[in-house]
Design an enzyme around this catalytic site. Sequence first.
Site, PDB file in Angstrom:
ATOM      1  N   ASP A 126       0.858  -1.182   0.000  1.00  0.00           N
ATOM      2  CA  ASP A 126       0.000   0.000   0.000  1.00  0.00           C
ATOM      3  C   ASP A 126       0.896   1.235   0.000  1.00  0.00           C
ATOM      4  OD1 ASP A 126      -2.260   1.602   0.045  1.00  0.00           O
ATOM      5  OD2 ASP A 126      -3.244   0.480   1.629  1.00  0.00           O
ATOM      6  N   ASP A 127       0.476   2.320   0.659  1.00  0.00           N
ATOM      7  CA  ASP A 127       1.217   3.578   0.584  1.00  0.00           C
ATOM      8  C   ASP A 127       2.627   3.454   1.169  1.00  0.00           C
ATOM      9  OD1 ASP A 127      -1.057   4.872  -0.477  1.00  0.00           O
ATOM     10  OD2 ASP A 127      -1.828   5.261   1.544  1.00  0.00           O
TER      11      ASP A 127
END
Length: 464
Positions: free
Chosen positions: A259-260
């Site tokens: 993810d981020d």
Amino acid sequence: MSRSESIHMKILADLFKILIILATIGRSSWAAMSGSYCKEMGSRTYRPHSVTVTEFGAVGDGVTLNTKAFQNALFYLHSFADKGGAQLFVPAGKWLTGSFSLISHLTLSLDKDAVIIGSTDSSNWPVIDPLPSYGRGRELPGPRHQSLIHGSNLTDVIITGGNGTIDGQGSIWWDWFNNHTLNYTRPHLIELMYSTGVVISNLTFINSPFWAIHPVYCSQVLIQNVTILAPPDSPNTDGIDPDSSNNVCIEDCYINTGDDVIVIKSGWDEYGISFAHPSTNISIRRIVGEAHSGAGIAFGSEMSGGISNVQAEDISLFNSLYGIRIKTSPGRGGYVQYIHISNVVMTNIKTAIGITGLYGEHPDENYDPNALPTVDMITIEGIEGTNIKHAGLLEGIEGANFSNICLSNVHLNVTSKSPWKCSYVQGFSNLVDPESCEPLRDPYQVSTCYAANHIDHCNLVQIV
């Protein structure tokens, strides 16, 4: 166009060039000063008292559960907090453990061949109250699992080593998440709450069950020279998530997650609005990362307490869904403002710049849909991109304030025939290729573009 109109447009064009030059001068001044507050804070701080976890019965065979050994060692070292602090050393070996909590004036130091391994038995990760700025667990209502390495209301904490490893063994948690069999929100690898003077450096973090490093309600935080790894299909395995924290410096990291890479947060809907702890004065520099299902540098979507004064520079991003992204939604309230991002290289990115005003996801039905967020004073410049599908997807909210979004010197090799999509945003662009969307072509916005020299300097305390 008449001759007078032509002269008028030329004057405006010359004025824009002058303002851009002045902004560049300001950035140079800021860059020279920024090093003064993001210095290494003391991963080599001398602690007059030191013990090894084996002195408390720990066995580094990767099988023996060592939770009690870590807890007993830290209980013993607590008596030295007012005597110059203490160090807990983790030697070479594989040290299986459940969650344990740190103390103030502590260095947790890992040998280069030390691996702290999180237990795969969820009962070894205690269940604790939800964060007040979230009102519930992030994934499920109610409480949440405590992080593997935890701490609250601490001062002067260093977590470091010769690039030792902390392994969350997250795959079992990812399966529970994907199969909808979680009982509580997944744990982080490190979460420090309400703490000041935090250093996390020279370590490798792998396979976090959830977000890897989560400083929340903290100040004076340095995260430096860390590597964070998780498989590309691992769900919500953010790298570093400063949350309702101030004076944070993140430098010289490699992060490759599901993810981020780095995402700044500040609380969720009515709980974040009420708790009112913004994230502010954050510096992000020299980061290399891949965010397979997320963004390289992100803001939100939980931003209800406000996010401001963020500087990100010298970033290299690869193989990611987004390069730079702001995520928010009606009901969030709050603001993302005074953001300056510069000198970013992107390769193989689906969308280079994203603003999402309809992200959704609410903690419960009690949020106020009329609490609209503000996105303002966002400057993104010095961006180079190769194999980019979409240059920008900028979607604001009708009736909200998404303004002063300024792009300068942005050059993207875009494969889509429709590089930009914009709605309910306003701003300025200069030297942008492919040419930006119409809402970002307001020539009168240039005077309000945000320059990095406006950012308040973090005042990180040197630990000696």
